[in-house]
Design a protein around this motif. Structure first.
Motif, PDB file in Angstrom:
ATOM      1  N   VAL A  74     -54.000  58.797 -45.404  1.00 37.13           N
ATOM      2  CA  VAL A  74     -55.159  58.123 -46.360  1.00 37.13           C
ATOM      3  C   VAL A  74     -55.265  56.729 -46.386  1.00 37.13           C
ATOM      4  O   VAL A  74     -54.262  56.008 -46.894  1.00 37.13           O
ATOM      5  CB  VAL A  74     -55.007  58.894 -47.781  1.00 37.13           C
ATOM      6  N   GLY A  75     -56.574  56.106 -45.992  1.00 33.29           N
ATOM      7  CA  GLY A  75     -56.569  54.667 -46.321  1.00 33.29           C
ATOM      8  C   GLY A  75     -55.833  53.895 -45.100  1.00 33.29           C
ATOM      9  O   GLY A  75     -55.129  52.965 -45.334  1.00 33.29           O
ATOM     10  N   SER A  76     -56.178  54.283 -44.190  1.00 36.58           N
ATOM     11  CA  SER A  76     -55.195  53.726 -42.883  1.00 36.58           C
ATOM     12  C   SER A  76     -55.216  52.316 -42.720  1.00 36.58           C
ATOM     13  O   SER A  76     -54.623  51.618 -42.071  1.00 36.58           O
ATOM     14  CB  SER A  76     -55.603  54.459 -41.287  1.00 36.58           C
ATOM     15  N   GLY A  77     -56.637  51.791 -42.851  1.00 33.53           N
ATOM     16  CA  GLY A  77     -57.107  50.379 -42.600  1.00 33.53           C
ATOM     17  C   GLY A  77     -56.804  49.923 -41.199  1.00 33.53           C
ATOM     18  O   GLY A  77     -57.548  50.454 -40.471  1.00 33.53           O
ATOM     19  N   LEU A  80     -52.081  51.501 -40.358  1.00 33.44           N
ATOM     20  CA  LEU A  80     -50.636  51.501 -41.047  1.00 33.44           C
ATOM     21  C   LEU A  80     -50.433  52.552 -42.304  1.00 33.44           C
ATOM     22  O   LEU A  80     -51.542  52.488 -43.275  1.00 33.44           O
ATOM     23  CB  LEU A  80     -49.904  50.423 -41.578  1.00 33.44           C
ATOM     24  N   GLU A  98     -60.424  56.960 -43.293  1.00 33.01           N
ATOM     25  CA  GLU A  98     -60.715  55.671 -43.813  1.00 33.01           C
ATOM     26  C   GLU A  98     -61.993  55.502 -44.040  1.00 33.01           C
ATOM     27  O   GLU A  98     -62.733  55.959 -43.170  1.00 33.01           O
ATOM     28  CB  GLU A  98     -60.067  54.510 -42.624  1.00 33.01           C
ATOM     29  N   PRO A  99     -62.439  54.808 -45.221  1.00 30.77           N
ATOM     30  CA  PRO A  99     -63.992  54.918 -45.462  1.00 30.77           C
ATOM     31  C   PRO A  99     -64.775  53.873 -44.846  1.00 30.77           C
ATOM     32  O   PRO A  99     -65.973  53.954 -44.788  1.00 30.77           O
ATOM     33  CB  PRO A  99     -64.077  54.674 -46.986  1.00 30.77           C
ATOM     34  N   ARG A 103     -63.288  49.490 -40.067  1.00 32.19           N
ATOM     35  CA  ARG A 103     -61.988  49.807 -39.861  1.00 32.19           C
ATOM     36  C   ARG A 103     -62.014  51.011 -38.996  1.00 32.19           C
ATOM     37  O   ARG A 103     -60.825  51.268 -38.211  1.00 32.19           O
ATOM     38  CB  ARG A 103     -61.177  49.975 -41.397  1.00 32.19           C
ATOM     39  N   ARG A 124     -63.669  59.054 -48.100  1.00 32.76           N
ATOM     40  CA  ARG A 124     -62.928  58.892 -49.207  1.00 32.76           C
ATOM     41  C   ARG A 124     -61.934  60.201 -49.436  1.00 32.76           C
ATOM     42  O   ARG A 124     -62.718  61.292 -49.682  1.00 32.76           O
ATOM     43  CB  ARG A 124     -63.395  58.256 -50.272  1.00 32.76           C
ATOM     44  N   ALA A 125     -60.852  59.849 -49.950  1.00 35.09           N
ATOM     45  CA  ALA A 125     -59.944  61.196 -50.026  1.00 35.09           C
ATOM     46  C   ALA A 125     -60.362  61.895 -51.112  1.00 35.09           C
ATOM     47  O   ALA A 125     -60.357  63.144 -51.054  1.00 35.09           O
ATOM     48  CB  ALA A 125     -58.555  60.719 -50.470  1.00 35.09           C
ATOM     49  N   GLU A 126     -61.107  61.412 -52.031  1.00 35.25           N
ATOM     50  CA  GLU A 126     -61.532  62.275 -53.377  1.00 35.25           C
ATOM     51  C   GLU A 126     -62.777  62.716 -53.057  1.00 35.25           C
ATOM     52  O   GLU A 126     -63.421  63.753 -53.785  1.00 35.25           O
ATOM     53  CB  GLU A 126     -61.570  61.319 -54.595  1.00 35.25           C
ATOM     54  N   ARG A 143     -50.242  53.869 -47.781  1.00 29.53           N
ATOM     55  CA  ARG A 143     -49.450  52.680 -47.967  1.00 29.53           C
ATOM     56  C   ARG A 143     -50.455  51.639 -48.343  1.00 29.53           C
ATOM     57  O   ARG A 143     -51.613  51.323 -47.853  1.00 29.53           O
ATOM     58  CB  ARG A 143     -49.018  52.181 -46.318  1.00 29.53           C
ATOM     59  N   ALA A 144     -50.256  51.213 -49.634  1.00 27.35           N
ATOM     60  CA  ALA A 144     -51.116  49.913 -50.237  1.00 27.35           C
ATOM     61  C   ALA A 144     -52.722  50.382 -50.295  1.00 27.35           C
ATOM     62  O   ALA A 144     -53.456  49.575 -50.269  1.00 27.35           O
ATOM     63  CB  ALA A 144     -51.086  48.825 -49.403  1.00 27.35           C
ATOM     64  N   TRP A 154     -55.931  61.738 -55.811  1.00 27.04           N
ATOM     65  CA  TRP A 154     -56.814  61.421 -54.528  1.00 27.04           C
ATOM     66  C   TRP A 154     -56.169  62.420 -53.535  1.00 27.04           C
ATOM     67  O   TRP A 154     -56.808  63.109 -52.820  1.00 27.04           O
ATOM     68  CB  TRP A 154     -56.866  60.186 -53.882  1.00 27.04           C
TER      69      TRP A 154
HETATM   70  C1  LIG Z   1     -55.212  47.463 -48.666  1.00 23.23           C
HETATM   71  S1  LIG Z   1     -55.560  48.545 -47.533  1.00 23.23           S
HETATM   72  C2  LIG Z   1     -54.179  49.087 -46.707  1.00 23.23           C
HETATM   73  C3  LIG Z   1     -54.575  49.528 -45.219  1.00 23.23           C
HETATM   74  C4  LIG Z   1     -53.255  50.246 -44.591  1.00 23.23           C
HETATM   75  N1  LIG Z   1     -52.802  51.538 -45.230  1.00 23.23           N
HETATM   76  C5  LIG Z   1     -52.052  49.027 -44.617  1.00 23.23           C
HETATM   77  O1  LIG Z   1     -50.941  49.249 -45.386  1.00 23.23           O
HETATM   78  O2  LIG Z   1     -52.137  48.249 -44.067  1.00 23.23           O
HETATM   79  C6  LIG Z   1     -56.440  49.976 -48.511  1.00 23.23           C
HETATM   80  C7  LIG Z   1     -57.050  50.640 -47.634  1.00 23.23           C
HETATM   81  O3  LIG Z   1     -57.484  52.111 -48.298  1.00 23.23           O
HETATM   82  C8  LIG Z   1     -58.705  52.489 -48.210  1.00 23.23           C
HETATM   83  N2  LIG Z   1     -59.361  52.962 -49.236  1.00 23.23           N
HETATM   84  C9  LIG Z   1     -59.585  52.679 -50.358  1.00 23.23           C
HETATM   85  N3  LIG Z   1     -59.970  53.634 -51.333  1.00 23.23           N
HETATM   86  C10 LIG Z   1     -59.661  54.787 -50.540  1.00 23.23           C
HETATM   87  C11 LIG Z   1     -60.081  56.152 -50.862  1.00 23.23           C
HETATM   88  N4  LIG Z   1     -60.321  56.577 -52.124  1.00 23.23           N
HETATM   89  N5  LIG Z   1     -59.655  57.076 -49.841  1.00 23.23           N
HETATM   90  C12 LIG Z   1     -59.164  56.536 -48.712  1.00 23.23           C
HETATM   91  N6  LIG Z   1     -59.144  55.570 -48.048  1.00 23.23           N
HETATM   92  C13 LIG Z   1     -59.214  54.480 -49.194  1.00 23.23           C
HETATM   93  C14 LIG Z   1     -59.417  50.923 -47.895  1.00 23.23           C
HETATM   94  O4  LIG Z   1     -60.784  51.069 -47.087  1.00 23.23           O
HETATM   95  C15 LIG Z   1     -58.472  50.050 -47.071  1.00 23.23           C
HETATM   96  O5  LIG Z   1     -58.755  50.297 -45.638  1.00 23.23           O
END
Ligand SMILES: C[S@@+](CC[C@H](N)C(=O)[O-])C[C@H]1O[C@@H](n2cnc3c(N)ncnc32)[C@H](O)[C@@H]1O
Length: 226
Positions: A74-77, A80, A98-99, A103, A124-126, A143-144, A154
């Motif tokens: 979730v939220g791969s960015g 990672l 990833e939303p 990205r 988005r996960a939710e 992560r993060a 989520w």
């Molecule tokens: C700070 S970045 C971290 C990216 C990566 N996981 C890393 O560690 O480098 C947070 C990521 O989470 C994604 N994100 C934020 N809210 C989210 C959600 N509700 N569902 C899925 N992804 C989400 C953002 O778009 C962003 O790419």
């Protein structure tokens, strides 16, 4: 910043973690250090520590993921921990969620260039549509992305009963557990467990919070009380 420029410790760890796929991991590091920085996916100051703080640190969480698991990151960015995990563990079926369109495009390019059999989903996960598409995962990684309470809300709905959330966290992990354990329980999780991974190969092991998704309680048949 391919493996040639890395320290001996990092090189040994990379070979240990990625085995015969270490060149594929080096190609990912090169992509992050060049296009990833140009496109604002990774900060320029991170280039020096891509191997140890990002790529190896991500891949070692595989220690907490069973063989052949279906994983949603979730939220791969920039990818990672999902991309290093996919390189280190070809037995896993990995979905990167990833939303952000920019990205998502990057992740698709990385998957194509590295010939990784991963699935990329925008959302988005939710979101209900995402839950319908991705629920029942054996493991969800993140992560993060968000503090533990929000992350549990989520991510746990995407995890099958008795599967787990593996959240890569930093120094705040223990505090987050103290603060958020009730919210985690309300979201359907068991007591969060703090763990380290990569101890055998990394100078600074990764810290993860593991949360098992509890099975739903059996409901009592109505109208049978005496
Ligand atoms: C700070 S970045 C971290 C990216 C990566 N996981 C890393 O560690 O480098 C947070 C990521 O989470 C994604 N994100 C934020 N809210 C989210 C959600 N509700 N569902 C899925 N992804 C989400 C953002 O778009 C962003 O790419």
């Amino acid at each position: 910043m391919s493996l040639d420029g890395a320290t001996g410790t990092v090189r040994t760890a990379a070979v240990e973690v990625f085995g015969e796929r270490v060149d594929q991991a080096a190609r990912y590091v090169d992509l992050l250090a060049t296009h990833g920085v140009e496109r604002g996916l990774i900060g320029p100051r991170e280039v020096e520590r891509l191997w140890d703080r990002h790529v190896l640190n991500s891949a070692v969480i595989g220690e907490h993921i069973p063989e052949g698991a279906r994983v949603v990151d979730v939220g791969s960015g920039a990818g990672l921990p999902g991309v290093p995990l996919a390189i280190a563990r070809p037995d896993l079926a990995i979905v990167l969620l990833e939303p952000m369109a920019r990205r998502v495009d990057w992740l698709a390019e990385v998957a194509e260039k590295l010939e990784l059999p991963i699935t990329i989903v925008r959302g988005r996960a939710e979101e209900r549509s995402v839950r319908e598409q991705l629920d029942g995962a054996d493991v969800v990684t993140a992560r993060a992305v968000a503090p533990l309470a929000r992350l549990a809300g989520w991510c746990l709905p995407l995890v099958r009963a008795e599967g787990r959330l593996v959240a890569l966290k930093g120094a705040s992990a223990a505090e987050e557990i103290e603060r958020d354990r009730d919210a985690v329980r309300k979201a359907g999780g068991a007591e969060p467990v703090l763990a380290e991974c990569g101890k055998a190969v990394l100078e600074v092991p990764s810290t993860v919070v593991l949360i098992r998704r509890l099975s739903p309680k059996p409901t009592r048949p109505r109208g049978r009380r005496r």
